[in-house]
Scaffold this motif. Sequence first.
Motif, short mmCIF file in Angstrom:
data_model
loop_
_atom_site.label_atom_id
_atom_site.label_comp_id
_atom_site.label_asym_id
_atom_site.label_seq_id
_atom_site.Cartn_x
_atom_site.Cartn_y
_atom_site.Cartn_z
N CYS A 32 0.81 -1.23 0.00
CA CYS A 32 0.00 0.00 0.00
C CYS A 32 0.83 1.27 0.00
N MET A 33 2.12 1.15 -0.26
CA MET A 33 2.97 2.34 -0.21
C MET A 33 2.68 3.31 -1.36
N TRP A 34 2.35 2.77 -2.54
CA TRP A 34 2.00 3.64 -3.67
C TRP A 34 0.50 3.85 -3.74
N LEU A 35 -0.27 2.85 -3.35
CA LEU A 35 -1.73 2.96 -3.38
C LEU A 35 -2.23 4.13 -2.54
N ARG A 36 -1.59 4.34 -1.42
CA ARG A 36 -2.05 5.40 -0.52
C ARG A 36 -1.80 6.80 -1.08
N LEU A 37 -0.96 6.91 -2.10
CA LEU A 37 -0.69 8.22 -2.69
C LEU A 37 -1.77 8.66 -3.67
N ARG A 72 12.79 -5.14 1.67
CA ARG A 72 13.87 -5.36 2.64
C ARG A 72 14.35 -6.81 2.61
N GLN A 73 13.45 -7.75 2.41
CA GLN A 73 13.85 -9.15 2.27
C GLN A 73 14.71 -9.34 1.03
N ARG A 89 20.34 -6.02 -3.78
CA ARG A 89 20.66 -5.06 -2.73
C ARG A 89 20.87 -3.67 -3.31
N ASP A 90 21.63 -3.60 -4.39
CA ASP A 90 21.90 -2.30 -5.01
C ASP A 90 20.64 -1.70 -5.64
N ALA A 91 19.74 -2.56 -6.11
CA ALA A 91 18.53 -2.07 -6.77
C ALA A 91 17.57 -1.42 -5.79
N VAL A 92 17.47 -1.94 -4.57
CA VAL A 92 16.45 -1.44 -3.65
C VAL A 92 16.99 -0.55 -2.54
N SER A 93 18.29 -0.54 -2.33
CA SER A 93 18.83 0.20 -1.18
C SER A 93 18.61 1.70 -1.27
N GLN A 99 12.47 1.61 6.75
CA GLN A 99 11.09 1.42 7.20
C GLN A 99 10.15 1.24 6.01
N PHE A 100 10.37 2.03 4.96
CA PHE A 100 9.56 1.91 3.76
C PHE A 100 9.77 0.54 3.12
N ARG A 101 11.03 0.11 3.01
CA ARG A 101 11.34 -1.17 2.36
C ARG A 101 10.85 -2.36 3.17
#
Length: 252
Positions: A32-37, A72-73, A89-93, A99-101
């Motif tokens: 829901c991180m993008w849905l809430r926007l 994060r996983q 790791r490099d793609a998502v860091s 907290q978001f991840r």
Amino acid sequence: MYTIRQFLCPSSLEEAYQALTAARNNTVLGGCMWLRLGRRAIGTAIDLSALGLDRITDTGDTIEIGAMVSLRQLETSELLRQQYGTLFRDAVSGIVGTQFRNTATVGGSVYGRFGFSDVLTALLALPAQVRLYHRGTVSIEDFAAMPYEKDILECIILPKQAYAASYQHMRFQATDFPVLTCAVSCRDGIHRISVGARPQKACLAYQGQAPDAQAITDSLNFSSNMRASAEYRRKICPVLIRRALEEVQACR
């Protein structure tokens, strides 16, 4: 923000799919991180958290990344690191913060096929497959090009093979959306190169031997938005590709 009329936590994928297709404004909840926007009225919000899709699983020949696995996983998975180095790791860091991840999901990131998706760019550099409940299993590049339709993403399937891989991105500041993204993998002399945030969604830009960064760039379309012009993106694209190729070469 969004409003929800009814909440459902199904006990099976079939139940989830039937609920999803029952009405146009029913939708699956990811992190829901993008849905809430956005601003939308949801009839039935479907929560997949009880379906066991939050695991990264070694099946022997493949690695399956469930739709509810968090970014994060992806970032901390030792299994993924053993096969693909620091690609994920490099793609998502650089995505917002820890907290978001911890909340954002792979399914939400991939199914949305957002132009800014670092995750989609990274996956396109590998011969990945997407398993959809209704349509079945399709390659990640075919999925990225498909029109949007109501379905449930179950998992991402990756070959359990070691790849030399690199992820490169351009951001004007840490945690911001990327201006351009690039991922490269190589196995047995075959390169896969993906480019995203053009600002169109990521695509598999090249597959083969002896890649030419400028020729690959010339084959792509770029556009302008509030973050950068098409000309700027076209200028930095071969730079990111060359950096990724150099890193892959050093890993082999």
